[in-house]
Design a protein around this motif. Structure first.
Motif, PDB file in Angstrom:
ATOM      1  N   PRO A   1       0.799  -1.242   0.000  1.00  0.00           N
ATOM      2  CA  PRO A   1       0.000   0.000   0.000  1.00  0.00           C
ATOM      3  C   PRO A   1       0.825   1.282   0.000  1.00  0.00           C
ATOM      4  CG  PRO A   1      -0.886  -1.586   1.564  1.00  0.00           C
ATOM      5  CD  PRO A   1       0.439  -2.133   1.117  1.00  0.00           C
ATOM      6  N   SER A   2       1.962   1.279   0.675  1.00  0.00           N
ATOM      7  CA  SER A   2       2.773   2.498   0.737  1.00  0.00           C
ATOM      8  C   SER A   2       3.881   2.513  -0.308  1.00  0.00           C
ATOM      9  CB  SER A   2       3.393   2.629   2.133  1.00  0.00           C
ATOM     10  OG  SER A   2       4.317   1.583   2.372  1.00  0.00           O
ATOM     11  N   LEU A   3       3.962   1.454  -1.116  1.00  0.00           N
ATOM     12  CA  LEU A   3       5.006   1.304  -2.134  1.00  0.00           C
ATOM     13  C   LEU A   3       6.399   1.369  -1.515  1.00  0.00           C
ATOM     14  CD1 LEU A   3       3.496   3.451  -5.042  1.00  0.00           C
ATOM     15  CD2 LEU A   3       3.095   1.050  -4.485  1.00  0.00           C
ATOM     16  N   ALA A   4       6.511   0.835  -0.307  1.00  0.00           N
ATOM     17  CA  ALA A   4       7.785   0.833   0.403  1.00  0.00           C
ATOM     18  C   ALA A   4       8.829   0.048  -0.373  1.00  0.00           C
ATOM     19  CB  ALA A   4       7.600   0.215   1.791  1.00  0.00           C
ATOM     20  N   GLY A   5      10.042   0.587  -0.391  1.00  0.00           N
ATOM     21  CA  GLY A   5      11.143  -0.096  -1.043  1.00  0.00           C
ATOM     22  C   GLY A   5      11.246   0.125  -2.534  1.00  0.00           C
ATOM     23  N   ILE A   6      10.320   0.917  -3.098  1.00  0.00           N
ATOM     24  CA  ILE A   6      10.343   1.196  -4.533  1.00  0.00           C
ATOM     25  C   ILE A   6      10.912   2.593  -4.765  1.00  0.00           C
ATOM     26  CG2 ILE A   6       8.972   1.454  -6.638  1.00  0.00           C
ATOM     27  CD1 ILE A   6       6.952  -0.486  -5.446  1.00  0.00           C
ATOM     28  N   ALA A   7      11.991   2.683  -5.486  1.00  0.00           N
ATOM     29  CA  ALA A   7      12.605   3.989  -5.777  1.00  0.00           C
ATOM     30  C   ALA A   7      11.771   4.740  -6.816  1.00  0.00           C
ATOM     31  CB  ALA A   7      14.022   3.796  -6.296  1.00  0.00           C
ATOM     32  N   PRO A   8      11.630   6.060  -6.681  1.00  0.00           N
ATOM     33  CA  PRO A   8      10.871   6.860  -7.654  1.00  0.00           C
ATOM     34  C   PRO A   8      11.672   7.092  -8.931  1.00  0.00           C
ATOM     35  CG  PRO A   8      11.793   8.295  -5.986  1.00  0.00           C
ATOM     36  CD  PRO A   8      12.139   6.893  -5.562  1.00  0.00           C
ATOM     37  N   TYR A   9      11.987   6.015  -9.593  1.00  0.00           N
ATOM     38  CA  TYR A   9      12.828   6.045 -10.791  1.00  0.00           C
ATOM     39  C   TYR A   9      12.155   5.169 -11.838  1.00  0.00           C
ATOM     40  CZ  TYR A   9      17.097   5.603 -13.649  1.00  0.00           C
ATOM     41  OH  TYR A   9      18.007   5.624 -14.678  1.00  0.00           O
ATOM     42  N   VAL A  10      11.802   5.757 -12.981  1.00  0.00           N
ATOM     43  CA  VAL A  10      11.051   5.025 -13.998  1.00  0.00           C
ATOM     44  C   VAL A  10      11.858   4.953 -15.292  1.00  0.00           C
ATOM     45  CG1 VAL A  10       8.849   4.813 -15.213  1.00  0.00           C
ATOM     46  CG2 VAL A  10       8.939   5.950 -12.974  1.00  0.00           C
ATOM     47  N   GLU A  11      12.142   3.753 -15.739  1.00  0.00           N
ATOM     48  CA  GLU A  11      12.868   3.546 -16.998  1.00  0.00           C
ATOM     49  C   GLU A  11      11.926   3.686 -18.191  1.00  0.00           C
ATOM     50  OE1 GLU A  11      15.689   3.421 -18.082  1.00  0.00           O
ATOM     51  OE2 GLU A  11      17.105   2.740 -16.554  1.00  0.00           O
ATOM     52  N   ASP A  12      12.493   3.772 -19.366  1.00  0.00           N
ATOM     53  CA  ASP A  12      11.718   3.655 -20.604  1.00  0.00           C
ATOM     54  C   ASP A  12      12.528   2.816 -21.574  1.00  0.00           C
ATOM     55  OD1 ASP A  12      12.671   5.640 -23.123  1.00  0.00           O
ATOM     56  OD2 ASP A  12      13.492   6.171 -21.159  1.00  0.00           O
ATOM     57  N   SER A  13      11.830   2.078 -22.428  1.00  0.00           N
ATOM     58  CA  SER A  13      12.526   1.179 -23.353  1.00  0.00           C
ATOM     59  C   SER A  13      12.605   1.732 -24.772  1.00  0.00           C
ATOM     60  CB  SER A  13      11.841  -0.194 -23.359  1.00  0.00           C
ATOM     61  OG  SER A  13      10.454  -0.072 -23.604  1.00  0.00           O
ATOM     62  N   GLY A  14      12.206   2.996 -24.952  1.00  0.00           N
ATOM     63  CA  GLY A  14      12.416   3.643 -26.242  1.00  0.00           C
ATOM     64  C   GLY A  14      11.172   3.969 -27.036  1.00  0.00           C
ATOM     65  N   GLU A  15      10.097   3.181 -26.861  1.00  0.00           N
ATOM     66  CA  GLU A  15       8.940   3.378 -27.724  1.00  0.00           C
ATOM     67  C   GLU A  15       8.259   4.724 -27.504  1.00  0.00           C
ATOM     68  OE1 GLU A  15       9.429   0.858 -25.725  1.00  0.00           O
ATOM     69  OE2 GLU A  15       9.414  -1.015 -26.860  1.00  0.00           O
ATOM     70  N   GLY A  16       8.262   5.222 -26.254  1.00  0.00           N
ATOM     71  CA  GLY A  16       7.670   6.528 -25.992  1.00  0.00           C
ATOM     72  C   GLY A  16       8.419   7.642 -26.700  1.00  0.00           C
ATOM     73  N   ARG A  17       9.744   7.532 -26.734  1.00  0.00           N
ATOM     74  CA  ARG A  17      10.565   8.520 -27.442  1.00  0.00           C
ATOM     75  C   ARG A  17      10.247   8.491 -28.933  1.00  0.00           C
ATOM     76  NH1 ARG A  17      16.160   9.100 -24.464  1.00  0.00           N
ATOM     77  NH2 ARG A  17      15.654   8.241 -22.426  1.00  0.00           N
ATOM     78  N   TRP A  18      10.162   7.269 -29.480  1.00  0.00           N
ATOM     79  CA  TRP A  18       9.876   7.135 -30.909  1.00  0.00           C
ATOM     80  C   TRP A  18       8.490   7.678 -31.240  1.00  0.00           C
ATOM     81  CZ3 TRP A  18      11.416   1.249 -30.911  1.00  0.00           C
ATOM     82  CH2 TRP A  18      12.811   1.146 -30.719  1.00  0.00           C
ATOM     83  N   THR A  19       7.519   7.434 -30.342  1.00  0.00           N
ATOM     84  CA  THR A  19       6.162   7.912 -30.580  1.00  0.00           C
ATOM     85  C   THR A  19       6.121   9.433 -30.574  1.00  0.00           C
ATOM     86  OG1 THR A  19       5.224   5.924 -29.551  1.00  0.00           O
ATOM     87  CG2 THR A  19       3.778   7.826 -29.765  1.00  0.00           C
ATOM     88  N   ALA A  20       6.791  10.052 -29.598  1.00  0.00           N
ATOM     89  CA  ALA A  20       6.820  11.513 -29.532  1.00  0.00           C
ATOM     90  C   ALA A  20       7.488  12.105 -30.766  1.00  0.00           C
ATOM     91  CB  ALA A  20       7.542  11.967 -28.261  1.00  0.00           C
ATOM     92  N   ALA A  21       8.579  11.485 -31.202  1.00  0.00           N
ATOM     93  CA  ALA A  21       9.271  11.964 -32.401  1.00  0.00           C
ATOM     94  C   ALA A  21       8.392  11.813 -33.637  1.00  0.00           C
ATOM     95  CB  ALA A  21      10.577  11.194 -32.590  1.00  0.00           C
ATOM     96  N   GLU A  22       7.653  10.727 -33.711  1.00  0.00           N
ATOM     97  CA  GLU A  22       6.756  10.506 -34.857  1.00  0.00           C
ATOM     98  C   GLU A  22       5.631  11.537 -34.869  1.00  0.00           C
ATOM     99  OE1 GLU A  22       5.764   8.284 -38.358  1.00  0.00           O
ATOM    100  OE2 GLU A  22       7.558   8.416 -37.087  1.00  0.00           O
ATOM    101  N   ALA A  23       5.106  11.856 -33.691  1.00  0.00           N
ATOM    102  CA  ALA A  23       4.059  12.873 -33.611  1.00  0.00           C
ATOM    103  C   ALA A  23       4.564  14.214 -34.133  1.00  0.00           C
ATOM    104  CB  ALA A  23       3.580  13.008 -32.164  1.00  0.00           C
ATOM    105  N   ILE A  24       5.786  14.558 -33.757  1.00  0.00           N
ATOM    106  CA  ILE A  24       6.371  15.813 -34.240  1.00  0.00           C
ATOM    107  C   ILE A  24       6.553  15.773 -35.754  1.00  0.00           C
ATOM    108  CG2 ILE A  24       8.469  17.237 -34.187  1.00  0.00           C
ATOM    109  CD1 ILE A  24       8.748  16.365 -31.217  1.00  0.00           C
ATOM    110  N   ALA A  25       7.048  14.641 -36.258  1.00  0.00           N
ATOM    111  CA  ALA A  25       7.278  14.509 -37.701  1.00  0.00           C
ATOM    112  C   ALA A  25       5.985  14.617 -38.501  1.00  0.00           C
ATOM    113  CB  ALA A  25       7.968  13.182 -37.991  1.00  0.00           C
ATOM    114  N   LEU A  26       4.874  14.180 -37.903  1.00  0.00           N
ATOM    115  CA  LEU A  26       3.581  14.184 -38.603  1.00  0.00           C
ATOM    116  C   LEU A  26       2.729  15.401 -38.249  1.00  0.00           C
ATOM    117  CD1 LEU A  26       2.634  10.403 -38.229  1.00  0.00           C
ATOM    118  CD2 LEU A  26       3.496  11.554 -40.282  1.00  0.00           C
ATOM    119  N   ASN A  27       3.299  16.330 -37.453  1.00  0.00           N
ATOM    120  CA  ASN A  27       2.557  17.518 -37.010  1.00  0.00           C
ATOM    121  C   ASN A  27       1.281  17.152 -36.260  1.00  0.00           C
ATOM    122  OD1 ASN A  27       4.324  19.538 -38.060  1.00  0.00           O
ATOM    123  ND2 ASN A  27       3.525  19.124 -40.107  1.00  0.00           N
TER     124      ASN A  27
END
Length: 301
Positions: free
Chosen positions: A233-259
């Motif tokens: 419930p308190s999320l004890a022991g979990i660091a506030p650090y979130v990875e990404d595997s690349g797809e979000g970056r690619w999606t954002a870049a594609e959105a920019i490319a397509l206006n």
């Protein structure tokens, strides 16, 4: 149907086991001996080399890659290609960038080998629940592989399909993962607001359970969130650090490319990047600027 599976990590081994349970013969290869031994214990015929894997398959062969996106895919293909023959098919079930998939499809086509890109969703639950499969490639090649896709999917006639030519499968999965970023961020922010309203002492797991039934925000992701809150419930022991595997970056870049405006997906990606800075120069400079123009106090770190 026969299939060669390259990459026997958790995802690849789970997919191979689901196929075996569905009556298919799977020959698997992984450079790690421990992974091969574990796969053999799950009904998967383990090959000690790529050559042994290819030799164990009857032509026309189908070989599925479940390896990390990037150079390792090209390296694996470079080692595999001389062992294959015209008429064989390679399926990339990882999260490859769609333009890489288009390039690889063209390179393999020159050798008479089909390349199918299969965006795969389902995570660790795919073994029991089935996988969502977004498939790009030629119609004939995808149809020949129908028995495999129908077995891996949640049902033979749902949860999978050919979405377009080479690259379309990984493109669809890329956008799928961008949407996932936004959904996860919205849930996380909402529950954070609830958690900070301390005067109500809200039970976040209880609220998640209420939302799971009848609410317009109910989803499988909420089911998993509720389970996480029940266990911790308190999320004890979990660091506030979130990875990404690349797809979000690619999606954002594609959105920019397509206006195309995609602020939610883009900001959810930026929040992940922000989570990794535990000594933010940006925030320090903001505090310094407020002190300079307004004389506002600076909290000492």
């Amino acid at each position: 149907m026969q299939l060669g599976m390259i990459g026997l990590g958790r995802m690849g081994a789970n997919m191979a086991e689901r196929l075996v349970r569905g009556g298919h013969q799977v020959v698997g290869y992984d450079p790690g001996e421990a992974a091969r031994e574990q796969a053999a214990g799950r009904g998967i015929q383990a090959a000690a080399s790529l050559r042994q894997l290819v030799d164990a398959l009857a032509a026309p062969r189908a070989v599925w890659l479940m390896v990390p996106a990037g150079q390792i895919v090209d390296d694996t293909l470079a080692a595999l290609l001389p062992l294959l023959a015209p008429g064989d098919t390679v399926i990339d079930g990882g999260n490859s960038f769609y333009k890489d998939s288009q390039r690889r499809a063209g390179e393999l086509a020159a050798a008479g080998i089909a390349y199918v890109d299969c965006g795969t969703s389902g995570g660790v639950w795919g073994l029991s629940e089935g996988y969502s499969l977004m498939i790009g490639g030629g119609e004939a090649e995808v149809e020949r592989l129908r028995p495999l896709f129908a077995t891996l999917a949640p049902a033979p006639d749902s949860g999978w399909g050919r979405v377009g030519p080479s690259g379309a499968g990984h493109y669809s999965k890329m956008i799928h993962n961008g949407i996932e970023y936004g959904l996860m961020q919205a849930y996380a922010e909402g529950f954070a607001i609830l958690q900070h309203k301390q005067e109500f002492a809200l039970d976040l797991h209880q609220i998640a359970e209420i939302w799971r039934n009848g609410s317009v925000v109910r989803s499988w992701l909420l089911d998993l969130t509720s389970d996480a809150l029940k266990k911790n419930p308190s999320l004890a022991g979990i660091a506030p650090y979130v990875e990404d595997s690349g797809e979000g970056r690619w999606t954002a870049a594609e959105a920019i490319a397509l206006n195309v405006a995609a602020p939610v997906i883009t900001l959810s990606l930026l929040e992940r990047l922000r989570s990794r800075d535990d000594d933010s120069f940006t925030d320090k400079l903001l505090a310094a600027m407020r002190n300079q123009f307004g004389g506002h106090a600076i909290k000492q770190g």
